[in-house]
Design a protein around this motif. Structure first.
Motif, short mmCIF file in Angstrom:
data_model
loop_
_atom_site.label_atom_id
_atom_site.label_comp_id
_atom_site.label_asym_id
_atom_site.label_seq_id
_atom_site.Cartn_x
_atom_site.Cartn_y
_atom_site.Cartn_z
N GLU A 93 0.97 -1.46 -0.09
CA GLU A 93 -0.19 0.06 -0.01
C GLU A 93 0.91 1.15 -0.07
OE1 GLU A 93 -2.58 -0.55 3.26
OE2 GLU A 93 -3.78 -1.91 2.42
N TRP A 94 1.83 1.41 0.94
CA TRP A 94 2.65 2.34 0.70
C TRP A 94 3.49 2.36 -0.42
CZ3 TRP A 94 2.53 6.64 3.48
CH2 TRP A 94 2.24 6.50 4.81
N GLU A 95 3.90 1.25 -0.95
CA GLU A 95 4.62 1.40 -2.37
C GLU A 95 4.00 2.08 -3.40
OE1 GLU A 95 7.22 -1.42 -5.33
OE2 GLU A 95 6.12 -2.18 -3.79
N LYS A 96 2.55 1.48 -3.34
CA LYS A 96 1.71 2.10 -4.72
C LYS A 96 1.45 3.67 -4.21
CE LYS A 96 -2.83 1.34 -6.28
NZ LYS A 96 -4.24 0.40 -6.53
N TYR A 97 1.42 3.93 -2.87
CA TYR A 97 0.96 5.29 -2.74
C TYR A 97 2.11 6.20 -3.20
CZ TYR A 97 0.70 9.63 0.24
OH TYR A 97 0.69 11.06 0.44
N CYS A 98 3.48 5.81 -2.68
CA CYS A 98 4.61 6.67 -3.40
C CYS A 98 4.97 6.55 -4.80
CB CYS A 98 5.93 5.99 -2.73
SG CYS A 98 5.98 6.27 -1.06
N ASP A 99 4.38 5.45 -5.43
CA ASP A 99 4.47 5.28 -6.86
C ASP A 99 3.57 6.29 -7.66
OD1 ASP A 99 6.52 3.48 -7.05
OD2 ASP A 99 5.05 1.79 -7.28
N ILE A 100 2.48 6.42 -7.08
CA ILE A 100 1.31 7.25 -7.74
C ILE A 100 1.56 8.93 -7.01
CG2 ILE A 100 -1.13 7.77 -7.86
CD1 ILE A 100 -1.30 4.69 -7.63
N GLU A 101 1.63 8.95 -5.85
CA GLU A 101 1.49 10.19 -5.29
C GLU A 101 3.02 11.02 -5.15
OE1 GLU A 101 -1.16 11.64 -4.65
OE2 GLU A 101 -2.24 9.96 -5.14
N ILE A 102 4.07 10.27 -5.53
CA ILE A 102 5.32 11.12 -5.45
C ILE A 102 6.12 10.67 -6.94
CG2 ILE A 102 7.68 10.90 -4.51
CD1 ILE A 102 6.45 9.98 -1.90
N GLY A 103 6.24 9.42 -7.22
CA GLY A 103 6.88 9.08 -8.49
C GLY A 103 6.50 10.12 -9.71
N VAL A 104 5.44 9.92 -10.05
CA VAL A 104 4.67 10.57 -11.30
C VAL A 104 4.95 12.10 -10.87
CG1 VAL A 104 2.78 11.10 -12.47
CG2 VAL A 104 3.01 8.62 -11.71
N HIS A 105 4.50 12.50 -9.93
CA HIS A 105 4.64 14.13 -9.50
C HIS A 105 6.07 14.87 -9.68
CE1 HIS A 105 0.10 14.39 -9.90
NE2 HIS A 105 0.37 13.44 -8.78
N VAL A 106 6.81 14.12 -8.94
CA VAL A 106 8.27 14.18 -9.00
C VAL A 106 9.09 14.36 -10.49
CG1 VAL A 106 10.77 13.79 -8.39
CG2 VAL A 106 8.80 13.69 -6.60
N ARG A 107 8.58 13.60 -11.19
CA ARG A 107 9.08 13.58 -12.58
C ARG A 107 8.45 14.81 -13.19
NH1 ARG A 107 7.36 8.33 -15.29
NH2 ARG A 107 5.16 9.24 -15.28
N ARG A 108 7.17 15.02 -13.23
CA ARG A 108 6.65 16.22 -14.01
C ARG A 108 6.98 17.49 -13.30
NH1 ARG A 108 0.00 16.90 -15.00
NH2 ARG A 108 -0.07 16.74 -12.73
N PHE A 109 7.03 17.57 -11.88
CA PHE A 109 7.70 18.75 -11.38
C PHE A 109 9.18 19.25 -11.68
CE2 PHE A 109 9.24 20.77 -7.22
CZ PHE A 109 8.68 22.03 -7.47
N CYS A 110 10.01 18.12 -11.54
CA CYS A 110 11.27 18.41 -11.90
C CYS A 110 11.44 18.70 -13.48
CB CYS A 110 12.08 17.43 -11.60
SG CYS A 110 12.38 16.79 -9.80
N TYR A 111 10.78 17.92 -14.23
CA TYR A 111 10.96 17.84 -15.91
C TYR A 111 10.78 19.29 -16.32
CZ TYR A 111 12.80 13.42 -17.11
OH TYR A 111 13.71 12.20 -17.49
N HIS A 112 9.85 19.60 -15.73
CA HIS A 112 8.98 21.04 -16.16
C HIS A 112 10.08 22.23 -16.17
CE1 HIS A 112 6.23 24.53 -16.93
NE2 HIS A 112 6.71 25.16 -15.78
N TYR A 113 10.88 22.16 -15.19
CA TYR A 113 11.78 23.29 -15.03
C TYR A 113 13.38 22.62 -15.42
CZ TYR A 113 8.62 24.99 -11.62
OH TYR A 113 7.45 25.62 -11.41
N LEU A 114 13.51 21.40 -15.63
CA LEU A 114 14.80 20.92 -16.33
C LEU A 114 14.83 21.12 -17.43
CD1 LEU A 114 15.59 17.85 -14.04
CD2 LEU A 114 16.94 19.91 -14.01
N LEU A 115 13.64 20.75 -18.17
CA LEU A 115 13.53 20.77 -19.68
C LEU A 115 13.62 22.31 -20.24
CD1 LEU A 115 10.67 18.42 -20.45
CD2 LEU A 115 13.09 17.97 -21.23
N SER A 116 13.64 23.04 -19.40
CA SER A 116 14.10 24.49 -19.85
C SER A 116 15.51 24.91 -19.61
CB SER A 116 13.19 25.69 -18.76
OG SER A 116 12.16 25.43 -19.14
#
Length: 242
Positions: A93-116
């Motif tokens: 349950e914790w792994e799934k929570y982290c995969d969905i609530e952290i993994g996807v969003h860290v990727r998008r949050f970081c890439y938004h600024y890194l791709l610039s």
């Protein structure tokens, strides 16, 4: 060696698997792929196009949480999954929570600024790749960036939404670690590993395998600075178990 991990060095989902295999003391070969060009390889060896993909003695396993299941079943020494069924379900349950609530969003949050900042992000994409990859990405980055933004819904609104999601997850995990040493049971396990690995692009720990930049994009650094105290537990776990 019959064990090969197909991966992106920058991927925090791949880091989950690298860490698990290192934790268990397993020998393996890394096959670093290039974003976009990876499709030519992954489509030949797996059902889906994404990484990580583990090939172990001819067996193909894809998706980080499936690979963690496989590793604990085939290589039970130094288990990452609790033996108790109730605790095992809690860890998942914790792994799934982290995969969905952290993994996807860290990727998008970081890439938004890194791709610039191509000078910062291109070395992430090409680390450990063929000699020609830095030049290739420098020449064709203008084509790759809009594709990545479209595929992963990376834009200002999405980054702002992801920042809120990451903050909520950090607050939730911080509250848990205030009460106990580990998320599940009395020893380090897959839940802790997943939380740390997926937050790693923000805390830039040693052991991840990337040459981190000396300076992060200002927006990312401001977020990390704001959460410095709450992120300290993840740095400690990296230092102790990675």
């Amino acid at each position: 060696m019959n064990r090969v991990l197909y991966q992106f060095p920058i991927s925090h989902y791949c880091e989950k698997v690298r860490w698990a295999m290192d934790y268990k003391g397993l020998d393996y070969k890394l096959k670093n792929l290039l974003p976009g060009l990876h499709l030519r390889t992954t489509k030949k060896i797996a059902a889906k196009s994404y990484v990580p993909i583990l090939i172990d003695d001819g067996e193909q396993i894809q998706n980080s949480h499936v690979i963690l299941n496989y590793l604990d079943e085939k290589y039970p020494d130094k288990p990452l999954s609790p033996q108790d069924p109730t605790l095992f379900e809690k860890a998942l349950e914790w792994e799934k929570y982290c995969d969905i609530e952290i993994g996807v969003h860290v990727r998008r949050f970081c890439y938004h600024y890194l791709l610039s900042e191509p000078k910062t992000v291109i070395p992430f994409f090409t680390q450990g790749g063929p000699w020609w990859s830095p030049l290739f990405f420098k020449l064709f980055f203008f084509k790759l960036e809009p594709i990545m933004r479209k595929v992963m819904s990376i834009d200002e609104a999405g980054a702002n939404k992801s920042e809120i999601k990451i903050q909520q997850a950090i607050d939730t995990l911080y509250a848990e670690y205030e009460q106990r040493e580990f998320l599940v049971g009395d020893q380090f396990g897959r839940a802790d590993l997943t939380a740390c690995a997926l937050l790693a692009p923000l805390i830039m720990p040693q052991g991840y395998g990337l040459d981190w930049p000396e300076v992060m994009p200002a927006k990312l650094q401001a977020f990390v600075d704001k959460n410095d105290k709450k992120l300290e537990r993840f740095r400690q776990l990296y230092s102790e178990f990675r």
